[in-house]
Design an enzyme around this catalytic site. Structure first.
Site, PDB file in Angstrom:
ATOM      1  N   CYS A 111      58.016  -4.001 -32.865  1.00 13.48           N
ATOM      2  CA  CYS A 111      58.204  -5.423 -32.557  1.00 13.48           C
ATOM      3  C   CYS A 111      59.557  -5.659 -31.877  1.00 13.48           C
ATOM      4  O   CYS A 111      60.600  -5.260 -32.413  1.00 13.48           O
ATOM      5  CB  CYS A 111      58.107  -6.257 -33.830  1.00 13.48           C
ATOM      6  SG  CYS A 111      58.222  -8.032 -33.512  1.00 13.48           S
ATOM      7  N   LYS A 152      53.889   2.814 -35.694  1.00 15.14           N
ATOM      8  CA  LYS A 152      53.821   2.373 -34.306  1.00 15.14           C
ATOM      9  C   LYS A 152      55.232   2.065 -33.859  1.00 15.14           C
ATOM     10  O   LYS A 152      55.969   1.373 -34.568  1.00 15.14           O
ATOM     11  CB  LYS A 152      52.933   1.137 -34.161  1.00 15.14           C
ATOM     12  CG  LYS A 152      52.716   0.700 -32.720  1.00 15.14           C
ATOM     13  CD  LYS A 152      51.693  -0.432 -32.643  1.00 15.14           C
ATOM     14  CE  LYS A 152      51.384  -0.785 -31.193  1.00 15.14           C
ATOM     15  NZ  LYS A 152      52.514  -1.433 -30.512  1.00 15.14           N
ATOM     16  N   ASN A 213      49.875   3.412 -26.110  1.00 15.19           N
ATOM     17  CA  ASN A 213      49.809   1.950 -26.054  1.00 15.19           C
ATOM     18  C   ASN A 213      50.605   1.480 -24.845  1.00 15.19           C
ATOM     19  O   ASN A 213      51.668   2.007 -24.553  1.00 15.19           O
ATOM     20  CB  ASN A 213      50.375   1.364 -27.346  1.00 15.19           C
ATOM     21  CG  ASN A 213      50.410  -0.157 -27.376  1.00 15.19           C
ATOM     22  OD1 ASN A 213      51.372  -0.753 -27.824  1.00 15.19           O
ATOM     23  ND2 ASN A 213      49.364  -0.810 -26.905  1.00 15.19           N
ATOM     24  N   GLY A 237      46.269  -4.016 -27.053  1.00 12.08           N
ATOM     25  CA  GLY A 237      46.859  -5.272 -27.482  1.00 12.08           C
ATOM     26  C   GLY A 237      46.397  -6.425 -26.602  1.00 12.08           C
ATOM     27  O   GLY A 237      45.276  -6.917 -26.706  1.00 12.08           O
TER      28      GLY A 237
END
Length: 379
Positions: A111, A152, A213, A237
């Site tokens: 994040c 992640k 990702n 995402g």
């Protein structure tokens, strides 16, 4: 899309098999019970709930306990935790195991939002490599082999403070089931193009599965990522925003097919109503339709919509009202192919990363920053 040989399922220890090897990334305010169910209706995979803070879970915050609800028959139940203090994260994982709250825990080190990084969390935390190691190791120990733990992460804080290599190796040593890598630094936020080369580097370096990702807008992108990097699967995402049928294309692609779903506006309208309906089942009709408003622009991207109608949909407060508004669309419109492969959702570019004072001066310390643990959930 070129047809290719089907890939192997993703295995998380001996308890969970993910086939196809596709993971829905946690998206704050998006990947709730309703959205996960909608996506699962199109294709299989691992669907992770919104990010949950460890402290809020341990304290049984009412909002948090509501966020970790799973749908009937939803399996595996996957939860992502945010935390900075290894002791608090350990208590949260132990609580998940003892109370049977989930079947899989993913730890968030990706994040980039300021409210998380300013406390040393998310994509900032791997810079404090020993603190990172302690947190991951204690989380795995708390899981006690009952549920798999994964991580992640991003490439690092910025180009001068990359962390992915050492953090991935330490996570592997701690016993995680896989490492997922977003090919951007925190400073890049969601701008520019994701760098897939570090994903390939980790895939060659680690003995556990590495997932890729970043910039998977179509199923073809997922297949290209696997081919170019050797990763074991992908994390999707923003590409599925307003396009839950992407998971059908991904399932077909990983099975060796070349499906490309291009729903006309009538099919899109049905998906929109279904999404709002599922939100209503979960939150109550008015709250559910109100929550759905943010999805309207994503679903209708590229379609011709009468003036003011899009805004009216974004202000709807009931299923009947939404159905009436959807009925005013020209349902014969084909899918706008010019939006294929284009970014969706957040596209914010580079920005300085907000960090705790002195964060970069001592990489080896295990000290937890004061006030690091957030008491509410959401990224």
């Amino acid at each position: 899309m070129t047809t290719w040989t089907a890939t192997a399922p993703l295995r998380l220890g001996d308890r969970i098999t993910v086939d196809p090897p596709v993971v829905l990334a946690p998206l704050a305010g998006i990947t709730n019970v309703a959205f996960r169910q909608l996506c699962r209706e199109y294709g299989a995979g691992l669907y992770i709930c919104e990010m949950i803070t460890s402290r809020a879970l341990v304290e049984r915050n009412a909002k948090t306990m509501d966020m970790i609800r799973f749908g009937a028959g939803e399996t595996p139940r996957s939860m992502q935790l945010y935390g900075v203090d290894p002791a608090v994260v350990s208590r949260a994982v132990r609580m998940i195991v003892e109370d049977d709250l989930a079947d899989h825990v993913d730890l968030n080190f990706g994040c980039p939002v300021p409210k998380v990084t300013r406390r040393g969390g998310g994509s900032a935390l791997p810079w404090r490599i020993n603190l990172f190691q302690d947190l991951v190791r204690q989380a795995v120990q708390a899981a006690d082999g009952q549920i798999p733990v994964t991580v992640k992460m991003r490439l690092g804080i910025d180009a001068d403070h990359l962390t992915y290599r050492e953090a991935a190796l330490r996570a592997q040593d701690a016993g995680v089931a896989y490492v997922a890598l977003h090919g951007r630094t925190a400073a890049q936020f969601y701008g520019g193009e994701a760098d897939w080369e570090p994903i390939a580097e980790l895939a060659a370096l680690l003995d556990i599965p590495v997932l890729g990702n970043g910039d998977i807008w179509e199923a073809a992108d997922a297949i290209r990522m696997v081919r170019e990097t050797g990763c074991a699967g992908v994390v999707v995402g923003r590409g599925c925003l307003g396009r839950p049928w992407l998971f059908a294309d991904l399932a077909a692609a990983f099975a060796g097919g070349n499906q490309l779903t291009l729903p006309d506006l009538s099919e899109v309208a049905r998906a929109m109503y279904r999404h709002a309906e599922l939100l209503g089942d979960w939150l109550g009709e008015q709250r559910g339709v109100t929550d759905f408003r943010k999805h309207v622009a994503w679903y209708l991207k590229g379609f011709s919509v009468p003036k003011g109608l899009r805004q009216s949909m974004a202000m709807a407060s009931g299923l009947g009202e939404l159905a009436d508004l959807l009925g005013q669309l020209d349902m014969s419109q084909p899918f706008p192919t010019d939006v294929l492969g284009q970014p969706r959702g957040r596209t914010s570019g580079a920005r300085p990363v907000t960090l705790p004072e002195g964060w970069l001066t001592d990489r080896e310390t295990r000290q937890v920053p004061f006030g690091a643990e957030l008491s509410d959930s959401g990224g």
